[in-house]
Design a protein around this motif. Sequence first.
Motif, PDB file in Angstrom:
ATOM      1  N   ASN A 101       2.966   8.930 -23.739  1.00  6.76           N
ATOM      2  CA  ASN A 101       2.281   9.512 -24.908  1.00  6.76           C
ATOM      3  C   ASN A 101       3.246   9.723 -26.068  1.00  6.76           C
ATOM      4  O   ASN A 101       2.891   9.516 -27.229  1.00  6.76           O
ATOM      5  CB  ASN A 101       1.640  10.847 -24.522  1.00  6.76           C
ATOM      6  CG  ASN A 101       0.418  10.655 -23.633  1.00  6.76           C
ATOM      7  OD1 ASN A 101      -0.202   9.597 -23.632  1.00  6.76           O
ATOM      8  ND2 ASN A 101       0.077  11.677 -22.864  1.00  6.76           N
ATOM      9  N   THR A 104       3.901   6.404 -27.662  1.00  7.84           N
ATOM     10  CA  THR A 104       2.747   5.989 -28.458  1.00  7.84           C
ATOM     11  C   THR A 104       2.695   6.746 -29.779  1.00  7.84           C
ATOM     12  O   THR A 104       2.453   6.152 -30.843  1.00  7.84           O
ATOM     13  CB  THR A 104       1.445   6.222 -27.680  1.00  7.84           C
ATOM     14  OG1 THR A 104       1.484   5.478 -26.453  1.00  7.84           O
ATOM     15  CG2 THR A 104       0.239   5.789 -28.489  1.00  7.84           C
ATOM     16  N   THR A 105       2.921   8.057 -29.723  1.00  2.23           N
ATOM     17  CA  THR A 105       2.924   8.869 -30.940  1.00  2.23           C
ATOM     18  C   THR A 105       4.036   8.438 -31.884  1.00  2.23           C
ATOM     19  O   THR A 105       3.841   8.337 -33.099  1.00  2.23           O
ATOM     20  CB  THR A 105       3.095  10.355 -30.584  1.00  2.23           C
ATOM     21  OG1 THR A 105       2.036  10.758 -29.710  1.00  2.23           O
ATOM     22  CG2 THR A 105       3.073  11.215 -31.844  1.00  2.23           C
TER      23      THR A 105
END
Length: 210
Positions: A101, A104-105
Amino acid sequence: MNRLQFMNRMKEGLSPLEAQERAELLSDYEQHFEMGLSEGKSEKEIAVELGNPEDLIKEALGDRYFQDRKNLSQDRVHDEEQTTYNKSPQGSPSFPKETSNQRTTSRFLRATGLVFLNLLLALPILATIWALWVSLAGISISGILAPALAILDFIFVQKQVVLPELFVSLVFFGIGILVGIFALWLMKRIGRWTAGYFKWNQTVLKEKEN
Protein backbone atom coordinates in the motif's frame (compact mmCIF):
# COMPACT_ATOMS: atom_id res chain seq x y z
CA MET A 1 32.59 4.48 -6.59
CA ASN A 2 32.05 3.60 -10.24
CA ARG A 3 29.11 1.87 -11.89
CA LEU A 4 30.50 -1.67 -11.59
CA GLN A 5 31.34 -1.29 -7.90
CA PHE A 6 27.94 0.21 -7.14
CA MET A 7 25.97 -2.47 -8.99
CA ASN A 8 28.05 -5.33 -7.51
CA ARG A 9 27.39 -4.02 -3.99
CA MET A 10 23.67 -3.71 -4.70
CA LYS A 11 23.49 -7.23 -6.18
CA GLU A 12 25.23 -8.63 -3.10
CA GLY A 13 23.17 -6.63 -0.61
CA LEU A 14 19.81 -7.34 -2.25
CA SER A 15 20.35 -11.10 -2.42
CA PRO A 16 17.75 -11.82 0.34
CA LEU A 17 14.97 -10.39 -1.89
CA GLU A 18 12.83 -12.39 -4.28
CA ALA A 19 14.43 -12.72 -7.70
CA GLN A 20 11.79 -10.61 -9.50
CA GLU A 21 11.84 -7.77 -6.97
CA ARG A 22 15.64 -7.76 -6.94
CA ALA A 23 15.75 -7.64 -10.74
CA GLU A 24 13.33 -4.68 -10.84
CA LEU A 25 15.41 -2.68 -8.38
CA LEU A 26 18.68 -3.40 -10.18
CA SER A 27 17.04 -2.44 -13.47
CA ASP A 28 16.00 0.91 -11.98
CA TYR A 29 19.58 1.64 -10.90
CA GLU A 30 20.88 0.64 -14.34
CA GLN A 31 18.41 3.09 -15.93
CA HIS A 32 19.72 5.85 -13.64
CA PHE A 33 23.24 5.23 -14.89
CA GLU A 34 22.16 5.08 -18.54
CA MET A 35 20.21 8.33 -18.32
CA GLY A 36 22.99 10.09 -16.38
CA LEU A 37 25.66 9.01 -18.86
CA SER A 38 23.51 10.25 -21.75
CA GLU A 39 23.41 13.65 -20.03
CA GLY A 40 27.21 13.77 -19.79
CA LYS A 41 27.57 12.87 -16.11
CA SER A 42 30.35 10.62 -14.83
CA GLU A 43 29.68 7.25 -13.20
CA LYS A 44 30.95 8.64 -9.88
CA GLU A 45 28.52 11.58 -10.02
CA ILE A 46 25.60 9.27 -10.78
CA ALA A 47 26.54 6.95 -7.90
CA VAL A 48 26.64 9.93 -5.52
CA GLU A 49 23.18 11.04 -6.72
CA LEU A 50 21.74 7.58 -6.11
CA GLY A 51 23.05 7.59 -2.54
CA ASN A 52 24.93 5.30 -0.20
CA PRO A 53 24.41 1.65 -1.27
CA GLU A 54 24.13 0.58 2.38
CA ASP A 55 21.24 3.00 2.94
CA LEU A 56 19.52 1.81 -0.24
CA ILE A 57 19.93 -1.83 0.83
CA LYS A 58 18.54 -1.06 4.29
CA GLU A 59 15.51 0.60 2.71
CA ALA A 60 14.85 -2.29 0.34
CA LEU A 61 15.30 -5.07 2.92
CA GLY A 62 13.68 -3.41 5.92
CA ASP A 63 13.79 -5.77 8.91
CA ARG A 64 15.48 -8.38 6.77
CA TYR A 65 18.57 -6.17 6.59
CA PHE A 66 19.21 -6.47 10.33
CA GLN A 67 18.35 -10.19 10.32
CA ASP A 68 20.81 -10.76 7.47
CA ARG A 69 23.58 -8.95 9.39
CA LYS A 70 22.80 -11.01 12.48
CA ASN A 71 23.06 -14.29 10.59
CA LEU A 72 26.40 -13.29 9.09
CA SER A 73 27.78 -12.42 12.50
CA GLN A 74 26.64 -15.74 13.97
CA ASP A 75 28.47 -17.61 11.24
CA ARG A 76 31.73 -15.77 11.93
CA VAL A 77 31.71 -15.49 15.72
CA HIS A 78 29.71 -18.31 17.37
CA ASP A 79 30.54 -17.34 20.95
CA GLU A 80 29.76 -13.60 20.66
CA GLU A 81 26.47 -12.34 22.02
CA GLN A 82 24.07 -11.18 19.32
CA THR A 83 21.86 -8.86 21.39
CA THR A 84 23.41 -5.71 19.92
CA TYR A 85 22.06 -6.66 16.46
CA ASN A 86 18.49 -6.60 17.75
CA LYS A 87 18.71 -2.92 18.79
CA SER A 88 19.09 0.18 16.71
CA PRO A 89 22.00 2.49 17.66
CA GLN A 90 20.90 5.54 19.61
CA GLY A 91 19.93 8.36 17.32
CA SER A 92 20.09 6.27 14.15
CA PRO A 93 17.04 6.14 11.85
CA SER A 94 14.91 3.02 11.56
CA PHE A 95 14.06 1.46 8.20
CA PRO A 96 10.56 -0.07 8.35
CA LYS A 97 9.63 -2.46 5.61
CA GLU A 98 7.68 -0.75 2.89
CA THR A 99 4.29 -2.35 2.35
CA SER A 100 2.47 -2.76 -0.95
CA ASN A 101 0.00 0.00 0.00
CA GLN A 102 2.86 2.36 0.78
CA ARG A 103 4.48 1.68 -2.57
CA THR A 104 1.15 2.25 -4.34
CA THR A 105 0.60 5.53 -2.49
CA SER A 106 4.15 6.63 -3.23
CA ARG A 107 3.78 5.95 -6.94
CA PHE A 108 0.42 7.75 -7.02
CA LEU A 109 1.93 10.83 -5.38
CA ARG A 110 4.88 10.81 -7.78
CA ALA A 111 2.53 10.45 -10.76
CA THR A 112 0.36 13.33 -9.51
CA GLY A 113 3.42 15.52 -9.04
CA LEU A 114 4.64 14.74 -12.54
CA VAL A 115 1.25 15.58 -14.05
CA PHE A 116 1.28 19.05 -12.46
CA LEU A 117 4.95 19.57 -13.35
CA ASN A 118 4.32 18.65 -16.97
CA LEU A 119 1.10 20.63 -17.40
CA LEU A 120 2.23 23.79 -15.61
CA LEU A 121 5.91 23.98 -16.54
CA ALA A 122 7.60 21.33 -18.67
CA LEU A 123 5.13 20.94 -21.55
CA PRO A 124 4.62 24.72 -22.08
CA ILE A 125 8.40 25.20 -22.14
CA LEU A 126 8.89 22.32 -24.58
CA ALA A 127 6.05 23.60 -26.77
CA THR A 128 7.63 27.08 -26.84
CA ILE A 129 11.06 25.68 -27.74
CA TRP A 130 9.63 23.56 -30.55
CA ALA A 131 7.58 26.52 -31.82
CA LEU A 132 10.77 28.60 -32.01
CA TRP A 133 12.43 25.78 -33.92
CA VAL A 134 9.52 25.66 -36.39
CA SER A 135 9.98 29.41 -36.91
CA LEU A 136 13.68 28.91 -37.65
CA ALA A 137 12.84 26.11 -40.09
CA GLY A 138 10.34 28.41 -41.82
CA ILE A 139 12.96 31.16 -42.14
CA SER A 140 15.42 28.67 -43.61
CA ILE A 141 12.93 27.34 -46.17
CA SER A 142 11.90 30.88 -47.17
CA GLY A 143 15.51 31.91 -47.70
CA ILE A 144 16.34 28.83 -49.75
CA LEU A 145 13.31 29.38 -51.97
CA ALA A 146 14.06 33.11 -52.47
CA PRO A 147 16.10 32.72 -55.72
CA ALA A 148 13.43 30.45 -57.24
CA LEU A 149 10.72 32.97 -56.36
CA ALA A 150 12.81 35.78 -57.81
CA ILE A 151 13.27 33.89 -61.10
CA LEU A 152 9.53 33.28 -61.32
CA ASP A 153 8.98 36.98 -60.71
CA PHE A 154 11.42 37.86 -63.50
CA ILE A 155 9.71 35.49 -65.95
CA PHE A 156 6.04 36.13 -65.28
CA VAL A 157 5.91 39.62 -63.75
CA GLN A 158 8.97 41.78 -64.49
CA LYS A 159 9.71 40.17 -67.90
CA GLN A 160 13.36 40.97 -67.22
CA VAL A 161 16.13 40.29 -64.72
CA VAL A 162 16.29 42.88 -61.93
CA LEU A 163 19.82 42.74 -60.56
CA PRO A 164 19.12 44.26 -57.11
CA GLU A 165 16.29 41.81 -56.55
CA LEU A 166 18.47 38.93 -57.75
CA PHE A 167 21.27 40.01 -55.40
CA VAL A 168 18.89 40.21 -52.43
CA SER A 169 17.44 36.79 -53.23
CA LEU A 170 20.95 35.30 -53.27
CA VAL A 171 21.68 36.91 -49.90
CA PHE A 172 18.50 35.39 -48.48
CA PHE A 173 19.49 32.05 -50.02
CA GLY A 174 22.80 32.10 -48.13
CA ILE A 175 21.08 33.09 -44.90
CA GLY A 176 18.54 30.29 -45.42
CA ILE A 177 21.35 27.73 -45.80
CA LEU A 178 23.06 28.88 -42.61
CA VAL A 179 19.82 28.98 -40.64
CA GLY A 180 18.94 25.52 -41.98
CA ILE A 181 22.24 24.07 -40.78
CA PHE A 182 21.66 25.58 -37.34
CA ALA A 183 18.05 24.34 -37.31
CA LEU A 184 19.15 20.77 -38.06
CA TRP A 185 21.73 20.87 -35.25
CA LEU A 186 19.18 22.38 -32.86
CA MET A 187 16.56 19.78 -33.78
CA LYS A 188 18.91 16.96 -32.71
CA ARG A 189 19.63 18.66 -29.40
CA ILE A 190 15.98 19.44 -28.64
CA GLY A 191 15.03 15.90 -29.66
CA ARG A 192 17.53 14.43 -27.20
CA TRP A 193 16.35 16.78 -24.44
CA THR A 194 12.73 15.88 -25.06
CA ALA A 195 13.41 12.13 -25.15
CA GLY A 196 15.58 12.40 -22.01
CA TYR A 197 12.88 14.29 -20.15
CA PHE A 198 10.18 11.72 -20.91
CA LYS A 199 12.59 8.92 -20.00
CA TRP A 200 13.20 10.70 -16.69
CA ASN A 201 9.42 10.73 -16.15
CA GLN A 202 9.34 6.95 -16.59
CA THR A 203 12.26 6.50 -14.21
CA VAL A 204 10.64 8.63 -11.50
CA LEU A 205 7.44 6.59 -11.73
CA LYS A 206 9.37 3.34 -11.30
CA GLU A 207 11.98 4.22 -8.72
CA LYS A 208 11.51 3.49 -5.04
CA GLU A 209 11.21 6.20 -2.44
CA ASN A 210 14.54 7.18 -0.86
